[in-house]
Design a protein around this motif. Structure first.
Motif, short mmCIF file in Angstrom:
data_model
loop_
_atom_site.label_atom_id
_atom_site.label_comp_id
_atom_site.label_asym_id
_atom_site.label_seq_id
_atom_site.Cartn_x
_atom_site.Cartn_y
_atom_site.Cartn_z
N VAL A 59 40.36 24.78 33.47
CA VAL A 59 41.23 25.55 34.37
C VAL A 59 40.42 26.04 35.56
N ARG A 60 39.22 26.56 35.29
CA ARG A 60 38.38 27.08 36.36
C ARG A 60 38.07 25.99 37.39
N GLU A 61 37.78 24.79 36.90
CA GLU A 61 37.48 23.68 37.81
C GLU A 61 38.70 23.31 38.64
N ARG A 62 39.86 23.24 38.00
CA ARG A 62 41.09 22.85 38.71
C ARG A 62 41.48 23.93 39.72
N MET A 63 41.30 25.19 39.36
CA MET A 63 41.70 26.29 40.23
C MET A 63 40.69 26.56 41.35
N SER A 64 39.56 25.86 41.34
CA SER A 64 38.54 26.10 42.37
C SER A 64 39.03 25.71 43.76
N THR A 65 40.07 24.89 43.84
CA THR A 65 40.62 24.49 45.14
C THR A 65 41.85 25.30 45.53
N VAL A 66 42.14 26.35 44.76
CA VAL A 66 43.28 27.23 45.07
C VAL A 66 42.73 28.55 45.59
N LYS A 67 43.09 28.93 46.81
CA LYS A 67 42.50 30.11 47.43
C LYS A 67 43.08 31.41 46.90
N ARG A 68 44.40 31.50 46.79
CA ARG A 68 45.04 32.74 46.38
C ARG A 68 46.04 32.48 45.27
N VAL A 108 46.98 35.39 32.13
CA VAL A 108 45.85 36.27 32.38
C VAL A 108 44.59 35.74 31.70
N THR A 109 44.73 35.22 30.50
CA THR A 109 43.59 34.69 29.76
C THR A 109 42.99 33.49 30.47
N TYR A 110 43.83 32.53 30.84
CA TYR A 110 43.33 31.29 31.45
C TYR A 110 42.77 31.51 32.85
N ASP A 151 38.60 33.83 34.51
CA ASP A 151 37.41 33.42 35.24
C ASP A 151 37.74 33.03 36.68
N SER A 152 38.88 32.40 36.87
CA SER A 152 39.26 31.93 38.21
C SER A 152 39.67 33.09 39.11
N GLY A 153 40.25 34.12 38.50
CA GLY A 153 40.65 35.30 39.27
C GLY A 153 42.10 35.24 39.71
N ILE A 154 42.81 36.35 39.52
CA ILE A 154 44.17 36.53 40.02
C ILE A 154 44.09 37.50 41.18
N ASP A 155 44.59 37.11 42.33
CA ASP A 155 44.44 37.95 43.52
C ASP A 155 45.37 39.15 43.52
N GLY A 156 46.41 39.10 42.71
CA GLY A 156 47.29 40.26 42.63
C GLY A 156 48.67 39.87 42.15
N ALA A 157 49.50 40.89 41.97
CA ALA A 157 50.86 40.70 41.48
C ALA A 157 51.83 41.47 42.35
N VAL A 158 52.98 40.85 42.60
CA VAL A 158 54.10 41.52 43.24
C VAL A 158 55.11 41.84 42.15
N CYS A 204 49.77 45.47 33.97
CA CYS A 204 48.83 44.99 34.99
C CYS A 204 47.54 45.79 34.96
N ARG A 205 47.66 47.09 34.80
CA ARG A 205 46.47 47.93 34.79
C ARG A 205 45.63 47.70 33.54
N LYS A 206 46.29 47.46 32.42
CA LYS A 206 45.54 47.26 31.17
C LYS A 206 44.77 45.94 31.17
N VAL A 207 45.33 44.91 31.84
CA VAL A 207 44.63 43.61 31.85
C VAL A 207 43.86 43.38 33.14
N GLY A 208 43.85 44.37 34.04
CA GLY A 208 43.01 44.28 35.22
C GLY A 208 43.58 43.48 36.37
N ILE A 209 44.91 43.46 36.53
CA ILE A 209 45.54 42.77 37.67
C ILE A 209 45.89 43.79 38.75
N LYS A 210 45.47 43.53 39.97
CA LYS A 210 45.82 44.41 41.08
C LYS A 210 47.30 44.25 41.42
N VAL A 211 48.01 45.36 41.53
CA VAL A 211 49.41 45.34 41.95
C VAL A 211 49.43 45.39 43.49
#
Length: 397
Positions: free
Chosen positions: A62-71, A214-216, A219-226, A246-253
């Protein structure tokens, strides 16, 4: 003599299998497979052996595939029927059409002006994205590089379980592990290519699909949630839980959007309240939870019509107050990401990132540090950041 029971640590929800029993200690715990809660669990033997503590083999892929996704942006709500999928579709159309912002955010060495956007529909039991985007009859094709997304237009690709069902009437009756497996495939096996935005449309709640994403993407990072809501308290209750998730799993709102905020008459264009905000609505909830209020979208019946026919509401009805509201919200989100991608000759990237995070958390003033200049932006001037980075000499204070 009073016997004191030692408090046990609360397990990380990301390390609890989808089919685990109540009070599961989590796969990373020393008690995994050994506690009384593990008796009768299908995972007991593998947890006790310690094999479950190793990383999921899909995560590096997943990390390799998501390396070409900016946000990567999640669209969430604890409540069903509040318009998550409709908002995701409008956001996708708008980002894919937003050439001006994209052109200004790329470095001079990169001449393309197209914004490449992907939409991943992980609402496995209720996949509505294909219908809303007018591609419900399409199918997924595979190649040597993986599954190919279905394209709405050249720079807007979509992946959904809806493309894989024999009929739109077929129910998807899957337990957690099978949902987890499909989401893993969407992330590691789909040939998304180079994307500026990947929008992830989620089902209601805070369960299997959300934990898998969130698990997958840890490592790649989630830029945030609306987070999407409607004005009435019965929806706001579930949205509070979603923000807590979101706060418990570390996702920026990134912010809160209030859908169905009043009704717009298609004839006279006047607005009236259908779902009255008895406890203050989305704006009050945003203040209460300390998140950004991105805006309110009025209820226009033509939004539902556009979704049924698979056309862009923003293109079909540009004069609607709902279109104006959508574009204001999308513009705010676009400029949030614009700051991170401005020309390196002007911005000190790390300081800009820190400052803008402070802005999103509600601080009254943003101080952006430039390589040669310093200036201050007040909260409601955020929309001018795009021009400011070009005009820094005039903005120098």
């Amino acid at each position: 003599m009073i016997a004191l029971q030692q408090a046990q640590a609360i397990p990380d929800p990301l390390n609890v299998p989808a089919n685990a029993p109540e009070h599961c200690p989590g796969t990373d715990s020393e008690l995994a497979g050994k506690s009384s809660a593990c008796e009768g669990c299908a995972n007991q033997e593998i947890c006790a052996s310690g094999q479950a503590r190793g990383p999921d083999p899909a995560i590096p892929l997943v990390r390799e595939r998501m390396s070409t996704v900016k946000r990567k942006i999640l669209v969430l709500s604890g409540k069903g029927g509040v318009g998550k999928s409709t908002f995701t579709a409008q956001l996708g159309w708008a980002f894919a059409a937003d050439d001006d912002i994209q052109a200004s955010t790329r470095s001079n060495s990169y001449k393309s002006t197209s914004t490449y956007t992907g939409i991943m529909d992980v609402d496995i039991c209720g996949p509505s994205i294909p219908t809303i985007l007018g591609i419900a009859s399409e199918q997924v094709h595979s190649s040597s590089s993986g599954w190919s997304p279905v394209y709405v237009q050249d720079n807007l690709g979509v992946m959904s379980v809806g493309f894989m069902l024999p009929s739109s009437k077929d129910a998807v009756m899957w337990r957690g592990p099978k949902k987890n497996g499909l989401i893993s495939q969407f992330l590691k096996d789909v040939d998304w290519g180079h994307l500026d935005y990947l929008l992830i449309d989620t089902p209601p709640g805070t369960s299997d699909e959300h934990l898998s994403i969130v698990t997958y993407l840890r490592d790649s990072g989630i830029d945030g949630a609306v987070v999407i809501t409607t004005p009435q308290e019965v929806a706001l209750q579930d949205v509070r839980r979603e923000i807590d998730f979101c706060r418990k799993v570390g996702i920026k709102v990134l912010g809160l959007v209030e859908n169905m905020s009043g009704f717009v008459c298609p004839n006279c264009k006047n607005e009236s309240q259908i779902f009255k905000p008895s406890t203050g609505g989305g704006r009050r909830l945003a203040e209460e939870m300390g998140v950004e209020f991105l805006g309110a979208v009025p209820l226009d019946p033509r939004i539902g019509k556009s979704a049924d026919y698979g056309v862009s509401f923003l293109d079909e009805y540009p004069d609607s107050p709902a279109t104006t509201a959508y574009l204001d919200i999308i513009e705010s989100m676009s400029y949030f990401f614009l700051v991170f991608r401005c020309d390196d000759a002007y911005y000190d990237q790390q300081k800009s990132r820190t400052s803008l995070e402070t802005r999103i958390l509600g601080e009254p003033v943003v101080s952006l540090s430039l390589q040669y200049h310093h200036f201050r932006l007040y909260p409601y001037n955020l929309q001018h950041i795009g021009e400011s980075y070009i005009d820094t000499k005039q903005q120098n204070l």
